[in-house]
Design a protein around this motif. Structure first.
Motif, mmCIF file in Angstrom:
data_model
loop_
_atom_site.group_PDB
_atom_site.id
_atom_site.type_symbol
_atom_site.label_atom_id
_atom_site.label_comp_id
_atom_site.label_asym_id
_atom_site.label_seq_id
_atom_site.Cartn_x
_atom_site.Cartn_y
_atom_site.Cartn_z
ATOM 1 N N ARG A 273 -9.294 14.401 -1.161
ATOM 2 C CA ARG A 273 -10.167 15.071 -2.352
ATOM 3 C C ARG A 273 -10.281 14.836 -3.601
ATOM 4 O O ARG A 273 -10.891 15.215 -4.545
ATOM 5 C CB ARG A 273 -9.828 16.834 -2.070
ATOM 6 C CG ARG A 273 -10.833 17.580 -0.937
ATOM 7 C CD ARG A 273 -10.158 18.746 -0.637
ATOM 8 N NE ARG A 273 -8.977 18.588 0.126
ATOM 9 C CZ ARG A 273 -8.382 19.634 0.307
ATOM 10 N NH1 ARG A 273 -8.709 20.972 0.061
ATOM 11 N NH2 ARG A 273 -7.485 19.953 1.264
ATOM 12 N N ASP A 274 -9.552 13.677 -3.944
ATOM 13 C CA ASP A 274 -9.712 12.898 -5.297
ATOM 14 C C ASP A 274 -10.985 12.263 -5.307
ATOM 15 O O ASP A 274 -11.466 11.537 -4.590
ATOM 16 C CB ASP A 274 -8.562 11.924 -5.328
ATOM 17 C CG ASP A 274 -7.010 12.865 -5.682
ATOM 18 O OD1 ASP A 274 -7.152 13.890 -5.825
ATOM 19 O OD2 ASP A 274 -6.053 12.143 -5.157
ATOM 20 N N PRO A 275 -11.413 12.322 -6.498
ATOM 21 C CA PRO A 275 -12.655 11.444 -7.097
ATOM 22 C C PRO A 275 -12.315 9.800 -6.629
ATOM 23 O O PRO A 275 -11.120 9.667 -6.953
ATOM 24 C CB PRO A 275 -12.968 12.004 -8.398
ATOM 25 C CG PRO A 275 -11.574 12.198 -8.911
ATOM 26 C CD PRO A 275 -10.859 12.805 -7.635
ATOM 27 N N VAL A 276 -13.287 9.176 -6.223
ATOM 28 C CA VAL A 276 -13.208 7.708 -5.996
ATOM 29 C C VAL A 276 -13.562 6.857 -7.200
ATOM 30 O O VAL A 276 -14.653 7.112 -7.772
ATOM 31 C CB VAL A 276 -14.102 7.503 -4.905
ATOM 32 C CG1 VAL A 276 -13.965 5.713 -4.568
ATOM 33 C CG2 VAL A 276 -13.306 7.994 -3.601
ATOM 34 N N ASP A 277 -12.725 5.857 -7.666
ATOM 35 C CA ASP A 277 -13.351 4.737 -8.632
ATOM 36 C C ASP A 277 -14.186 3.899 -7.882
ATOM 37 O O ASP A 277 -13.915 3.171 -7.270
ATOM 38 C CB ASP A 277 -11.750 4.384 -9.211
ATOM 39 C CG ASP A 277 -12.411 3.193 -10.065
ATOM 40 O OD1 ASP A 277 -13.590 2.957 -10.513
ATOM 41 O OD2 ASP A 277 -10.988 2.923 -10.711
ATOM 42 N N PRO A 278 -15.467 3.982 -8.535
ATOM 43 C CA PRO A 278 -16.479 3.094 -7.847
ATOM 44 C C PRO A 278 -16.187 1.626 -8.216
ATOM 45 O O PRO A 278 -16.839 0.613 -7.604
ATOM 46 C CB PRO A 278 -17.745 3.499 -8.625
ATOM 47 C CG PRO A 278 -17.450 4.272 -9.899
ATOM 48 C CD PRO A 278 -16.096 4.803 -9.525
ATOM 49 N N GLN A 279 -15.529 1.317 -9.166
ATOM 50 C CA GLN A 279 -14.920 0.040 -9.380
ATOM 51 C C GLN A 279 -13.962 -0.608 -8.666
ATOM 52 O O GLN A 279 -13.593 -1.672 -8.665
ATOM 53 C CB GLN A 279 -14.450 0.055 -10.994
ATOM 54 C CG GLN A 279 -15.665 0.266 -11.984
ATOM 55 C CD GLN A 279 -15.411 -0.140 -13.362
ATOM 56 O OE1 GLN A 279 -15.061 -1.273 -13.632
ATOM 57 N NE2 GLN A 279 -15.896 0.711 -14.299
ATOM 58 N N LEU A 280 -13.371 0.063 -7.782
ATOM 59 C CA LEU A 280 -12.365 -0.267 -6.922
ATOM 60 C C LEU A 280 -12.894 -0.557 -5.495
ATOM 61 O O LEU A 280 -13.986 0.012 -5.232
ATOM 62 C CB LEU A 280 -11.333 0.678 -6.635
ATOM 63 C CG LEU A 280 -10.300 0.965 -7.834
ATOM 64 C CD1 LEU A 280 -9.196 1.831 -7.555
ATOM 65 C CD2 LEU A 280 -9.793 -0.538 -8.412
ATOM 66 N N ALA A 281 -12.412 -1.356 -4.756
ATOM 67 C CA ALA A 281 -13.305 -1.684 -3.428
ATOM 68 C C ALA A 281 -12.256 -0.928 -2.142
ATOM 69 O O ALA A 281 -11.250 -1.098 -2.139
ATOM 70 C CB ALA A 281 -12.994 -3.032 -2.943
ATOM 71 N N PRO A 282 -13.329 -0.282 -1.403
ATOM 72 C CA PRO A 282 -12.433 0.504 -0.341
ATOM 73 C C PRO A 282 -11.809 -0.254 0.551
ATOM 74 O O PRO A 282 -12.314 -1.356 1.049
ATOM 75 C CB PRO A 282 -13.754 1.300 0.217
ATOM 76 C CG PRO A 282 -15.054 0.731 -0.277
ATOM 77 C CD PRO A 282 -14.514 0.284 -1.471
ATOM 78 N N ILE A 283 -10.511 -0.009 0.924
ATOM 79 C CA ILE A 283 -9.900 -0.822 1.995
ATOM 80 C C ILE A 283 -9.697 0.034 3.394
ATOM 81 O O ILE A 283 -10.134 -0.241 4.198
ATOM 82 C CB ILE A 283 -8.301 -1.263 1.509
ATOM 83 C CG1 ILE A 283 -8.497 -2.315 0.377
ATOM 84 C CG2 ILE A 283 -7.697 -1.994 2.588
ATOM 85 C CD1 ILE A 283 -9.003 -3.610 0.671
ATOM 86 N N ARG A 284 -9.221 1.235 3.141
ATOM 87 C CA ARG A 284 -9.288 2.198 4.012
ATOM 88 C C ARG A 284 -9.568 3.336 3.593
ATOM 89 O O ARG A 284 -8.440 4.305 3.363
ATOM 90 C CB ARG A 284 -7.639 2.290 4.736
ATOM 91 C CG ARG A 284 -7.014 1.195 5.326
ATOM 92 C CD ARG A 284 -7.493 0.746 6.807
ATOM 93 N NE ARG A 284 -7.194 1.949 7.493
ATOM 94 C CZ ARG A 284 -6.061 2.251 8.236
ATOM 95 N NH1 ARG A 284 -4.814 0.997 8.140
ATOM 96 N NH2 ARG A 284 -5.552 3.168 9.194
ATOM 97 N N PRO A 285 -10.718 3.585 3.220
ATOM 98 C CA PRO A 285 -11.073 4.797 2.647
ATOM 99 C C PRO A 285 -10.786 6.184 3.247
ATOM 100 O O PRO A 285 -10.439 7.140 2.490
ATOM 101 C CB PRO A 285 -12.761 4.688 2.384
ATOM 102 C CG PRO A 285 -13.042 3.677 3.341
ATOM 103 C CD PRO A 285 -11.732 2.807 3.350
ATOM 104 N N GLU A 286 -10.769 6.140 4.481
ATOM 105 C CA GLU A 286 -10.228 7.401 5.043
ATOM 106 C C GLU A 286 -8.992 7.715 4.867
ATOM 107 O O GLU A 286 -8.519 9.004 4.842
ATOM 108 C CB GLU A 286 -10.682 7.264 6.760
ATOM 109 C CG GLU A 286 -9.620 6.447 7.416
ATOM 110 C CD GLU A 286 -9.480 4.956 7.229
ATOM 111 O OE1 GLU A 286 -10.403 4.581 6.465
ATOM 112 O OE2 GLU A 286 -8.755 3.987 7.807
ATOM 113 N N LEU A 287 -8.076 6.941 4.495
ATOM 114 C CA LEU A 287 -6.633 7.141 4.117
ATOM 115 C C LEU A 287 -6.715 7.314 2.478
ATOM 116 O O LEU A 287 -5.806 7.710 2.039
ATOM 117 C CB LEU A 287 -5.738 5.998 4.247
ATOM 118 C CG LEU A 287 -5.461 5.851 5.921
ATOM 119 C CD1 LEU A 287 -4.456 4.634 6.251
ATOM 120 C CD2 LEU A 287 -4.813 7.276 6.635
ATOM 121 N N GLY A 288 -7.693 6.993 1.616
ATOM 122 C CA GLY A 288 -7.487 7.040 0.325
ATOM 123 C C GLY A 288 -6.932 5.720 -0.123
ATOM 124 O O GLY A 288 -6.481 5.772 -1.410
#
Lengths: 122, 273
Positions: free
Chosen positions: B244-259
């Motif tokens: 439930r943490d906010p996502v940093d748009p400057q980072l690239a998602p690798i396994r976003p479902e895991l955070g």
């Protein structure tokens, strides 16, 4: 629906456990010692067993050894649930074939966590 | 009962010192968190404690109040999928990319140490990987750090997320508590860090774990800490945040479902993920 057999000589503990397990979606049966639990398992093997250690008649460890030696007795996930909280006792239970171990007193969160670890609840 | 003015004061203190967002409406929550600290500090009630904070503004007592309001991480192997991903693929890949250099891992809000010790116990079962990984952990709270370093947990705590086999392998009974083995404790180095401070001297890490903290912070603090963590990531490094943490748009998602996210230097790989 998954089935869980609650084995404990305390009626109060059985009632508390039943409520927790039913909330987690299990169909629950109860036994008050190892002899009664084995009779249940012979009639219909449950998916999971919540097992007390110290009980009059046949205790939990003896029940577990007999269960694991019985046909199909390797299938149920067995979670010991006991006031015994020495590491050596817990190791003994795991070595005898228990899948998990809960030290009393416990709450719904702990039961749910152990069942989730064993892949029985989401 | 603590008054509305007390609650506003404590909320402002938490915001200023740690960027913590405290709900002033939840008077019961604040009372239950502050009452034990008040007792420890020799006051008869949370209200009296807050009044003293307001009048004298003593530095250390102010921190004690802030620490009590921060919700510490208290579960072993929280989000098990993440730990399997870390030990199974993320850390081996980082180790390979480092080609002999150690992989530095930082648990950035370690609370009672359950997160970093969960990882340490997994690494202990994979010695070749463990040899290539260094574990660091920090927290805002001195009390949390002391507890984490001691590695002593209550019977209730060792039943939160910790499999029984891990308990018998890595813990000994010590009175009524359970003590983590020195072998695991010695795998982690500790330090007090306020994530709102300048983090440039903390160094760079290939993997940062900062799970379930950012969501508790006020927006300004979120932005500041997000940027600091991004700068603390080594090129190609990975950041793990909570669900439930906010996502940093400057980072690239690798396994976003895991955070799980990657530092910018890794864009080719993230395009494929």
């Amino acid at each position: 629906m998954l089935t869980c057999l609650v084995v404990d000589d305390s009626r109060v503990i059985r009632k508390v456990s039943r409520r927790i397990l039913e909330d987690l979606g299990f169909e629950v049966a109860e036994a008050s010692d190892g002899v009664e639990a084995l009779a249940w398992c012979n009639a219909m093997m449950p998916d999971a067993i919540l097992l007390d250690w110290r009980m009059p008649g046949m205790d939990g460890l003896e029940f577990l050894r007999r269960l694991r030696a019985a046909p199909g007795g390797d299938r149920p996930k067995v979670i010991f649930c006991s006031v015994e909280n020495e590491i050596e006792r817990i190791r003994e239970a795991l070595d005898a074939g228990a899948d998990e171990y809960i030290m009393k007193p416990f709450d719904g969160g702990i039961v749910a966590g152990k069942l989730s670890y064993l892949g029985m609840v989401a | 009962m603590i008054s509305a003015a007390d609650r506003m004061f404590v909320a402002a203190l938490c915001l200023a010192r740690a960027g913590l967002k405290v709900d002033v409406e939840k008077s019961y929550l604040m009372e239950s968190r502050l009452a034990p600290v008040a007792r420890r500090e020799g006051y008869s009630s949370a209200h009296e404690f807050v009044a003293a904070l307001r009048d004298r503004g003593e530095e250390r007592q102010g921190w004690a109040a802030v620490e009590a309001m921060a919700v510490p991480e208290c579960e072993f192997f929280r989000d098990r999928g993440m730990f399997h991903a870390l030990a199974g693929s993320v850390l081996p890949a980082l180790a390979q990319a480092r080609a002999g250099e150690t992989v530095r891992v930082w648990s950035a809000a370690c609370g009672g140490g359950q997160e970093i010790y969960s990882l340490a116990m997994m690494l202990a079962d994979a010695p070749p990987l463990a040899a290539k990984v260094e574990l660091f952990a920090s927290d805002l709270s001195e009390r949390s750090l002391e507890k984490a370093q001691a590695g002593l947990y209550s019977q209730f705590e060792v039943q939160c997320g910790l499999p029984a086999r891990m308990l018998v392998r890595h813990f000994e009974k010590q009175g009524e508590a359970f003590a983590l083995s020195p072998r695991i404790r010695q795998m982690v180095r500790w330090r007090r860090v306020n994530l709102l401070d300048d983090l440039s001297r903390v160094g760079q890490f290939e993997l940062i774990l900062c799970r379930n903290l950012l969501g508790q912070l006020a927006p300004e603090a979120q932005g500041r800490i997000t940027a600091s963590l991004r700068r603390a990531l080594a090129p190609g490094g990975r950041l793990a945040v909570g669900g439930r943490d906010p996502v940093d748009p400057q980072l690239a998602p690798i396994r976003p479902e895991l955070g799980l996210y990657a530092a910018e230097a890794d864009t080719p790989r993230s395009a494929a993920a």
